[in-house]
Design an enzyme around this catalytic site. Sequence first.
Site, PDB file in Angstrom:
ATOM      1  N   MET A   1     -24.637 -59.420  60.540  1.00 49.63           N
ATOM      2  CA  MET A   1     -25.808 -58.978  61.365  1.00 49.63           C
ATOM      3  C   MET A   1     -25.087 -58.680  62.554  1.00 49.63           C
ATOM      4  SD  MET A   1     -28.992 -61.393  60.426  1.00 49.63           S
ATOM      5  CE  MET A   1     -30.346 -60.630  61.621  1.00 49.63           C
ATOM      6  N   GLU A   2     -24.705 -57.493  63.229  1.00 50.05           N
ATOM      7  CA  GLU A   2     -23.848 -57.191  64.455  1.00 50.05           C
ATOM      8  C   GLU A   2     -24.182 -58.124  65.527  1.00 50.05           C
ATOM      9  OE1 GLU A   2     -24.618 -54.409  66.938  1.00 50.05           O
ATOM     10  OE2 GLU A   2     -22.604 -54.173  67.703  1.00 50.05           O
ATOM     11  N   GLN A  61     -19.072 -54.271  55.171  1.00 50.09           N
ATOM     12  CA  GLN A  61     -19.955 -53.471  55.283  1.00 50.09           C
ATOM     13  C   GLN A  61     -19.485 -52.179  56.351  1.00 50.09           C
ATOM     14  OE1 GLN A  61     -23.785 -53.598  57.801  1.00 50.09           O
ATOM     15  NE2 GLN A  61     -24.693 -53.449  55.746  1.00 50.09           N
ATOM     16  N   CYS A  91     -29.411 -49.278  60.252  1.00 53.33           N
ATOM     17  CA  CYS A  91     -29.187 -49.814  61.485  1.00 53.33           C
ATOM     18  C   CYS A  91     -30.108 -48.712  62.301  1.00 53.33           C
ATOM     19  CB  CYS A  91     -27.805 -49.701  62.064  1.00 53.33           C
ATOM     20  SG  CYS A  91     -27.644 -50.039  63.931  1.00 53.33           S
ATOM     21  N   LYS A 132     -27.619 -50.558  51.888  1.00 52.95           N
ATOM     22  CA  LYS A 132     -28.454 -51.189  52.566  1.00 52.95           C
ATOM     23  C   LYS A 132     -29.264 -49.974  53.416  1.00 52.95           C
ATOM     24  CE  LYS A 132     -30.425 -54.523  55.167  1.00 52.95           C
ATOM     25  NZ  LYS A 132     -29.757 -54.948  56.628  1.00 52.95           N
ATOM     26  N   GLY A 193     -36.528 -58.452  54.852  1.00 52.42           N
ATOM     27  CA  GLY A 193     -37.399 -58.165  56.014  1.00 52.42           C
ATOM     28  C   GLY A 193     -38.545 -59.231  56.269  1.00 52.42           C
ATOM     29  N   GLY A 216     -32.062 -62.513  56.415  1.00 42.98           N
ATOM     30  CA  GLY A 216     -31.540 -61.986  57.893  1.00 42.98           C
ATOM     31  C   GLY A 216     -31.667 -63.160  58.879  1.00 42.98           C
ATOM     32  N   ARG A 217     -32.812 -62.938  59.809  1.00 46.62           N
ATOM     33  CA  ARG A 217     -33.116 -63.729  60.821  1.00 46.62           C
ATOM     34  C   ARG A 217     -33.727 -65.056  60.249  1.00 46.62           C
ATOM     35  NH1 ARG A 217     -37.016 -59.826  63.598  1.00 46.62           N
ATOM     36  NH2 ARG A 217     -37.171 -59.582  61.380  1.00 46.62           N
TER      37      ARG A 217
HETATM   38  C1  LIG Z   1     -29.138 -58.572  65.857  1.00 42.17           C
HETATM   39  C2  LIG Z   1     -29.026 -58.001  64.658  1.00 42.17           C
HETATM   40  C3  LIG Z   1     -28.161 -57.190  64.087  1.00 42.17           C
HETATM   41  C4  LIG Z   1     -28.195 -56.865  62.881  1.00 42.17           C
HETATM   42  N1  LIG Z   1     -26.950 -56.235  62.312  1.00 42.17           N
HETATM   43  C5  LIG Z   1     -26.770 -55.679  61.271  1.00 42.17           C
HETATM   44  C6  LIG Z   1     -25.712 -55.191  60.611  1.00 42.17           C
HETATM   45  O1  LIG Z   1     -24.751 -55.312  61.009  1.00 42.17           O
HETATM   46  N2  LIG Z   1     -25.811 -54.749  59.286  1.00 42.17           N
HETATM   47  C7  LIG Z   1     -27.093 -54.742  58.474  1.00 42.17           C
HETATM   48  O2  LIG Z   1     -27.035 -54.273  57.155  1.00 42.17           O
HETATM   49  N3  LIG Z   1     -28.118 -55.144  59.016  1.00 42.17           N
HETATM   50  C8  LIG Z   1     -28.186 -55.577  60.171  1.00 42.17           C
HETATM   51  N4  LIG Z   1     -29.464 -56.121  60.685  1.00 42.17           N
HETATM   52  C9  LIG Z   1     -30.489 -56.158  59.979  1.00 42.17           C
HETATM   53  C10 LIG Z   1     -30.813 -57.239  59.205  1.00 42.17           C
HETATM   54  O3  LIG Z   1     -29.463 -57.490  58.292  1.00 42.17           O
HETATM   55  C11 LIG Z   1     -32.157 -57.391  58.473  1.00 42.17           C
HETATM   56  O4  LIG Z   1     -32.179 -56.287  57.556  1.00 42.17           O
HETATM   57  C12 LIG Z   1     -33.346 -57.106  59.299  1.00 42.17           C
HETATM   58  O5  LIG Z   1     -33.237 -58.315  60.296  1.00 42.17           O
HETATM   59  C13 LIG Z   1     -34.552 -57.540  58.652  1.00 42.17           C
HETATM   60  O6  LIG Z   1     -34.338 -58.989  57.910  1.00 42.17           O
HETATM   61  P1  LIG Z   1     -34.988 -60.261  58.501  1.00 42.17           P
HETATM   62  O7  LIG Z   1     -36.304 -59.998  58.835  1.00 42.17           O
HETATM   63  O8  LIG Z   1     -34.558 -61.269  57.353  1.00 42.17           O
HETATM   64  O9  LIG Z   1     -33.996 -60.567  59.725  1.00 42.17           O
HETATM   65  C14 LIG Z   1     -29.361 -56.736  62.052  1.00 42.17           C
HETATM   66  C15 LIG Z   1     -30.493 -57.385  62.534  1.00 42.17           C
HETATM   67  C16 LIG Z   1     -30.368 -57.963  63.782  1.00 42.17           C
HETATM   68  C17 LIG Z   1     -31.752 -58.446  64.301  1.00 42.17           C
END
Ligand SMILES: Cc1cc2nc3c(=O)[nH]c(=O)nc-3n(C[C@H](O)[C@H](O)[C@H](O)COP(=O)(O)O)c2cc1C
Length: 316
Positions: A1-2, A61, A91, A132, A193, A216-217
């Site tokens: 996650m960036e 990635q 993204c 993704k 998600g 993710g989060r």
């Molecule tokens: C701050 C932030 C940075 C993210 N960066 C990336 C990334 O670099 N590559 C990616 O595939 N998804 C990225 N995501 C998306 C997450 O991987 C994920 O798909 C999204 O947050 C939904 O899943 P979650 O509800 O479990 O967080 C990012 C999400 C957030 C909030």
Amino acid sequence: MEGLVDEILRDVLTRMGGVDWCVTEFIRVSDRLLPQSSFRKLAPELRSGAVTRAGTPVRVQLLGSDPVCLADNAAYASSLGAPAIDLNFGCPAKTVNKSRGGAILLKEPELLHAILCEVRRAVPAHIPVTAKMRLGFDSPDSAIDCARALVDGGAEQLVVHARTKVEGYKPPAHWEWIARVQEAVSVPVYANGDIWSLADWRRCREVSGAENIMLGRGLVSRPDLARQIAAAKQGLSIPDMSWAGFQPTLVDFWQQARGKIAPRYAPGRLKQWLALLTRNYPEAVVLFSALRRENDCARIDAMLGVDTGIQTAALG
Ligand SMILES: Cc1cc2nc3c(=O)[nH]c(=O)nc-3n(C[C@H](O)[C@H](O)[C@H](O)COP(=O)(O)O)c2cc1C
């Protein structure tokens, strides 16, 4: 996650257990072959077998839109040791989408297909290429077309963030779409998600039918979630980790941040993680409000009860 899950957070989160693999922050590819330093900056694990300290593989990635350039960079990342190449079509950031990267490409299934074909051709056959995606840009109408384009092009797995780009991160995630995508393609589809808890995971599995998930989060805000899910899959139940049990991990994170990140940025990284931890730990709320205006690393050491060499020297 960036900007959030970097090498340090990958290290501490994978050491909690339950994570089979993880992915780097996206590496932006525009019109040239990136130097080794760009890959090593966002994927330092390439120096040590492309695994975290826990032994968890770290996929690299890439994000971009030029099939040939992505393919060249994917081949290079493979030669540097990437165990798999993941391509980002999820993204939602305006700046990224404006330069034709991330979720905007879901408007162009033919381009998705061309990218996968080129990258697959360039990467050695034993290295998986995965993708993704979100459900679409402004509607999920082309979700199936996009998924098929990616898989027909050579994607061996798909992670589907079950929202459109326009929906951003607004709940709910539409897990029912994961089932539809899985029905349309022959490779494993990972549900992603809004899985914040064990109960969410159970509901997601029921609605999506997906055995595999990406956190993710949810994992950042609750570091033992993957371990709990892994146990639940085996019919076991393990108690939630207490704040006291978690604290050594937070201190470890901070010490690594102190060692690897410039002092003016390290406090921000800690606060960013703490802000997410406040979702689950009342103690994190207290610590976050005590820390939120603090930018002095030595004072943060003291607040966390960290005894560092630096601190000892300062005390004389
Ligand atoms: C701050 C932030 C940075 C993210 N960066 C990336 C990334 O670099 N590559 C990616 O595939 N998804 C990225 N995501 C998306 C997450 O991987 C994920 O798909 C999204 O947050 C939904 O899943 P979650 O509800 O479990 O967080 C990012 C999400 C957030 C909030």
